[in-house]
Design a protein around this motif. Structure first.
Motif, PDB file in Angstrom:
ATOM      1  N   LEU A 212      50.021  73.379  23.624  1.00 61.63           N
ATOM      2  CA  LEU A 212      49.455  73.763  22.398  1.00 61.63           C
ATOM      3  C   LEU A 212      48.623  72.516  22.099  1.00 61.63           C
ATOM      4  O   LEU A 212      47.727  72.811  21.014  1.00 61.63           O
ATOM      5  N   VAL A 213      48.980  71.497  22.221  1.00 56.58           N
ATOM      6  CA  VAL A 213      48.227  70.379  21.646  1.00 56.58           C
ATOM      7  C   VAL A 213      46.902  70.211  22.475  1.00 56.58           C
ATOM      8  O   VAL A 213      46.049  70.002  21.667  1.00 56.58           O
ATOM      9  N   LEU A 214      46.783  70.675  23.441  1.00 63.04           N
ATOM     10  CA  LEU A 214      45.344  70.886  24.399  1.00 63.04           C
ATOM     11  C   LEU A 214      44.745  71.766  23.591  1.00 63.04           C
ATOM     12  O   LEU A 214      43.526  71.727  23.345  1.00 63.04           O
ATOM     13  N   GLN A 246      48.017  74.463  13.134  1.00 63.85           N
ATOM     14  CA  GLN A 246      48.478  73.434  12.302  1.00 63.85           C
ATOM     15  C   GLN A 246      49.694  74.137  11.436  1.00 63.85           C
ATOM     16  O   GLN A 246      50.711  73.290  11.250  1.00 63.85           O
ATOM     17  N   PHE A 247      49.926  75.219  11.236  1.00 63.60           N
ATOM     18  CA  PHE A 247      51.114  75.887  10.794  1.00 63.60           C
ATOM     19  C   PHE A 247      52.134  75.634  11.733  1.00 63.60           C
ATOM     20  O   PHE A 247      53.367  75.509  11.288  1.00 63.60           O
ATOM     21  N   GLN A 252      57.266  72.730  13.585  1.00 64.76           N
ATOM     22  CA  GLN A 252      57.656  71.659  14.529  1.00 64.76           C
ATOM     23  C   GLN A 252      58.224  70.504  13.930  1.00 64.76           C
ATOM     24  O   GLN A 252      59.161  70.022  14.255  1.00 64.76           O
ATOM     25  N   ALA A 253      57.284  70.170  12.762  1.00 65.93           N
ATOM     26  CA  ALA A 253      57.543  68.975  11.839  1.00 65.93           C
ATOM     27  C   ALA A 253      59.100  69.057  11.205  1.00 65.93           C
ATOM     28  O   ALA A 253      59.744  68.192  11.183  1.00 65.93           O
ATOM     29  N   ASP A 291      55.641  65.067  17.775  1.00 63.29           N
ATOM     30  CA  ASP A 291      56.573  65.550  18.096  1.00 63.29           C
ATOM     31  C   ASP A 291      56.183  66.568  19.211  1.00 63.29           C
ATOM     32  O   ASP A 291      57.341  66.638  20.378  1.00 63.29           O
ATOM     33  N   THR A 292      55.478  67.150  19.495  1.00 63.21           N
ATOM     34  CA  THR A 292      55.164  68.058  20.478  1.00 63.21           C
ATOM     35  C   THR A 292      54.395  67.337  21.708  1.00 63.21           C
ATOM     36  O   THR A 292      54.500  67.696  22.769  1.00 63.21           O
TER      37      THR A 292
END
Length: 303
Positions: A212-214, A246-247, A252-253, A291-292
């Motif tokens: 998901l970061v990519l 972002q949500f 995740q945060a 964190d991800t």
């Protein structure tokens, strides 16, 4: 209380929620309406469930008369995802599967209903929204202000177009919240009757896939590369993918701080209060992003 009385009680709860739809409680009602239907389907076999649903609809029509069209429309809309969730509970599927499938079904229904409504009534949603927003903004525009003459009209068009462009992400988030709230409340309700429903994993164990970061980086690059006025496919994708991801990183945060609270033996209320702060201050999504992307939790575990 016998199972028959329990089903009657939950049918009465569904009826009361339907009757509250024409009132100012509609926002709360929409997040509760699926719960009695999910409980009924899980308790009953399909035919008795349909009988109860038909009785609820008839009672709503008898009590509201011509005003029952909107409540019955909402009731029928939520009947399908409620039955699907109840069916998955009977099959003992995982909570994550139930929430995911319910979210997809709700989103698909929202999109289909919106498409049918727009085609049937030949409505330009952006134009309709702009008209309503313009009427509201005109109340702020008086002859004594320094605002431009066409300020209300121009602002209304911009807000209406932006809302329509962001509609897919808004519908997705709404579907997800409906599924999560319904699962949480239905699980507790069924638990009081001895029906065990799988729970979601503890918040501290939630972890998004690193891919998901990519996807987020690609969506972010697209959002800067494509003009905000671009209403094409890629412009819409970028406008919706960024806030949705972002949500996800905000969630995740929150999960990260629940993990940290468990590791550091913080008071139980601490991660909940931190979660409220994260939801109020948008930039905290960066904590979830980090964190991800990186083994952040492993660092705290070693300490």
């Amino acid at each position: 209380m016998k199972i028959g009385w329990k089903s009657v009680a939950w049918s009465a709860a569904a009826l009361l929620l339907l009757l509250s739809i024409p009132t100012k409680l509609i926002v709360v009602t929409l997040f509760l309406l699926m719960v009695p239907l999910v409980v009924l389907y899980t308790m009953l076999k399909p035919i008795p469930f349909l009988v109860h649903a038909a009785c609820i609809g008839l009672a709503s029509f008898a009590l509201l008369g011509s005003y029952s069209l909107i409540p019955l429309t909402f009731g029928f809309f939520f009947l399908i995802p409620s039955a699907i969730m109840g069916h998955m509970y009977k099959r003992r599927l995982s909570a994550r599967t139930v929430v995911t499938v319910a979210t997809i079904v709700l989103l698909a229904q929202f999109l289909v209903q919106l498409t049918i409504f727009s085609i049937q009534y030949d409505i330009d949603l952006s134009a309709e929204l702009s008209g309503m927003i313009e009427e509201a903004l005109k109340q702020l525009q008086t002859s004594g202000t320094l605002l431009p003459a066409n300020w209300a009209s121009d602002a209304a068009v911009s807000i209406g177009d932006a809302f329509v462009k962001m509609l897919p992400s808004l519908l997705l988030l709404s579907s997800f919240l409906l599924a999560v709230v319904t699962h949480a409340l239905s699980r507790r309700a069924l638990g009081t009757m001895g029906i065990v429903v799988p729970a979601m994993p503890p918040m501290k164990n939630w972890m998004l896939p690193r891919s998901l970061v990519l996807y987020y980086l690609i969506a972010l690059i697209l959002s800067y590369a494509i003009s905000p006025d671009n209403n094409g496919f890629w412009g819409t994708v970028a406008a919706n993918a960024v806030p949705v991801l972002q949500f996800a990183f905000i969630v995740q945060a929150i999960a990260f701080f629940y993990y940290l609270a468990d590791m550091k033996k913080w008071p139980r209320a601490a991660p909940f209060l931190i979660a409220i702060v994260i939801l109020l201050f948008h930039p905290f999504y960066l904590v979830g992003l980090i964190d991800t992307a990186f083994p952040l939790r492993r660092y705290f575990t070693k300490q």
